[in-house]
Enzyme design. Structure first.
Site, PDB file in Angstrom:
ATOM      1  N   TYR A 177     -11.705   8.271  -3.173  1.00 37.55           N
ATOM      2  CA  TYR A 177     -11.297   8.362  -1.773  1.00 37.55           C
ATOM      3  C   TYR A 177     -10.100   9.280  -1.541  1.00 37.55           C
ATOM      4  O   TYR A 177     -10.056  10.010  -0.538  1.00 37.55           O
ATOM      5  CB  TYR A 177     -11.049   6.966  -1.200  1.00 37.55           C
ATOM      6  CG  TYR A 177      -9.719   6.328  -1.561  1.00 37.55           C
ATOM      7  CD1 TYR A 177      -8.709   6.173  -0.612  1.00 37.55           C
ATOM      8  CD2 TYR A 177      -9.464   5.858  -2.845  1.00 37.55           C
ATOM      9  CE1 TYR A 177      -7.494   5.591  -0.937  1.00 37.55           C
ATOM     10  CE2 TYR A 177      -8.254   5.278  -3.177  1.00 37.55           C
ATOM     11  CZ  TYR A 177      -7.274   5.138  -2.222  1.00 37.55           C
ATOM     12  OH  TYR A 177      -6.062   4.568  -2.532  1.00 37.55           O
TER      13      TYR A 177
ATOM     14  N   HIS B  45      -7.087  -6.738  -0.626  1.00 42.92           N
ATOM     15  CA  HIS B  45      -6.026  -5.727  -0.569  1.00 42.92           C
ATOM     16  C   HIS B  45      -4.960  -6.023   0.477  1.00 42.92           C
ATOM     17  O   HIS B  45      -3.773  -5.838   0.223  1.00 42.92           O
ATOM     18  CB  HIS B  45      -6.654  -4.356  -0.291  1.00 42.92           C
ATOM     19  CG  HIS B  45      -5.660  -3.241  -0.203  1.00 42.92           C
ATOM     20  ND1 HIS B  45      -4.909  -2.822  -1.288  1.00 42.92           N
ATOM     21  CD2 HIS B  45      -5.276  -2.469   0.843  1.00 42.92           C
ATOM     22  CE1 HIS B  45      -4.126  -1.820  -0.917  1.00 42.92           C
ATOM     23  NE2 HIS B  45      -4.317  -1.582   0.374  1.00 42.92           N
TER      24      HIS B  45
ATOM     25  N   TYR C 204      -1.498  11.187   1.743  1.00 44.09           N
ATOM     26  CA  TYR C 204      -2.356  11.457   0.592  1.00 44.09           C
ATOM     27  C   TYR C 204      -2.363  12.946   0.255  1.00 44.09           C
ATOM     28  O   TYR C 204      -2.493  13.331  -0.905  1.00 44.09           O
ATOM     29  CB  TYR C 204      -3.782  10.999   0.883  1.00 44.09           C
ATOM     30  CG  TYR C 204      -3.931   9.516   1.098  1.00 44.09           C
ATOM     31  CD1 TYR C 204      -4.117   8.653   0.019  1.00 44.09           C
ATOM     32  CD2 TYR C 204      -3.898   8.963   2.378  1.00 44.09           C
ATOM     33  CE1 TYR C 204      -4.263   7.281   0.204  1.00 44.09           C
ATOM     34  CE2 TYR C 204      -4.029   7.600   2.584  1.00 44.09           C
ATOM     35  CZ  TYR C 204      -4.213   6.764   1.489  1.00 44.09           C
ATOM     36  OH  TYR C 204      -4.347   5.411   1.682  1.00 44.09           O
TER      37      TYR C 204
ATOM     38  N   ASP D 207       0.847  -1.191   0.000  1.00 49.77           N
ATOM     39  CA  ASP D 207       0.000   0.000   0.000  1.00 49.77           C
ATOM     40  C   ASP D 207       0.887   1.248   0.000  1.00 49.77           C
ATOM     41  O   ASP D 207       1.751   1.371  -0.869  1.00 49.77           O
ATOM     42  CB  ASP D 207      -0.961  -0.064   1.204  1.00 49.77           C
ATOM     43  CG  ASP D 207      -2.015   1.022   1.211  1.00 49.77           C
ATOM     44  OD1 ASP D 207      -3.015   0.876   0.493  1.00 49.77           O
ATOM     45  OD2 ASP D 207      -1.841   2.013   1.948  1.00 49.77           O
TER      46      ASP D 207
END
Length: 318
Positions: free
Chosen positions: A150, A297, A231, A101
């Site tokens: 997202y 995931h 992010y 990730d």
């Protein structure tokens, strides 16, 4: 977990928590969002028993590692700087690397910036994507997937943190860990995580209540802002990495993804991964792509034994 040792280390101007076990060649494990060193608990035990020194930090902003206040403090140069300083602190000139990730994304940056420090990279879930010199990441994502994608929804400081606080850390983590909805993942304006008392969430078989409680405890203590700030620096990372436009990753790589992974099922990703003019072109030393049937995931936790075996099988070649 018993037998795993923990230490606090000063690296790159912050204090970092590191979990480790074993002696031998170093494997550096990098976790994603919303996770911790604990995501690698089974790999730490497995690989240390096979003659490796497993090292798994809480990345900056997570768990027991320091969390700077400024959003810009989470850009790729700072985070890779943490890891290079960690390798220097433990006396590891060159290491094996495993990332999942966001840990995979940071792993790609580490390979790009300091390839001489990495013997080989096992990347889980997130393939390398070359920098697009024409369009910033957020503009690209909004164009392709809309404002509710997202990552776009994570941009406004305190907004998603408030939604998590409303539903409760444990319930949100349970939802994220158990979700197997195909990508692209989008968050509606109301009830962002789709949590309802009328439809209780069942824990996946690979995650115990004890595991969930550990994650929830650490996120209740630290908060989610540090992890979300990764992010929020994506456009900044784009600006900082202009010098690496069209650069290729020159490290041997094994890529592993679950066939139900929300990243892998996002439109365009499969085509890129399996196209020799895509992923293989950007990562010339890509040795193997493994798609794990029926897996989602969080494959390092869901398929822990198989992932440990894949890591060992690849690294023993070097």
């Amino acid at each position: 977990m018993e037998e795993i040792q923990h230490k606090m280390m000063s690296v790159n101007g912050i204090t970092m928590h590191v979990a480790e076990k074993g002696e031998g060649p170093v494997i550096l494990f990098l976790h994603g969002f919303p996770e911790l060193w604990y995501s690698w608990r089974r790999q730490i035990l497995a690989l240390s028993s096979l003659g490796f020194h497993a090292v798994a930090p809480d990345l900056r902003g997570y768990g027991d590692t320091e969390a700077p206040d400024a959003i810009s403090a989470y850009n790729c140069l700072h985070v890779v700087g943490d890891l290079v300083a960690l390798l220097d602190a433990i006396g590891a000139e060159q290491v094996f690397l495993v990332g999942h990730d966001w840990g995979a994304m940071i792993g790609w940056y580490l390979c790009l910036f300091r390839p001489e420090r990495i013997k080989a990279f096992v990347c889980l879930s997130v393939p390398f994507r070359a920098r697009n010199p024409i369009m910033k990441p957020l503009e690209t994502m909004r164009t392709l997937f809309g404002d509710d994608y997202y990552i776009c929804r994570f941009q406004e400081p305190r907004k998603i943190e408030a939604a998590i606080a409303h539903f409760g850390t444990k319930e949100v983590l349970k939802k994220i860990f158990s979700d197997r909805t195909p990508g692209p993942p989008c968050l509606p304006r109301e009830n962002e995580f789709g949590i309802s008392p009328a439809t209780p969430i069942t824990l996946p078989s690979w995650l115990s209540e004890e595991d969930l409680s550990y994650f929830a405890m650490k996120f209740d203590q630290r908060g989610f802002t540090g992890g979300l700030n990764y992010y929020r620096t994506m456009d900044l990372n784009w600006e900082l990495t202009a010098a690496w436009t069209r650069a290729k990753v020159q490290v041997p790589v094994k890529f592993i993804v679950g066939e139900l992974d929300t990243v892998y099922t996002t439109p365009g990703v499969k085509e890129y991964v399996h196209n020799d003019r895509g992923f293989k072109n950007d990562v010339p030393l890509l040795k193997e792509v493994v798609v794990m049937e029926g897996a989602g995931h969080f494959i390092n936790q869901e398929k822990a034994e198989e992932i440990s075996n894949h890591i060992y099988d690849f690294f023993k070649k070097f």
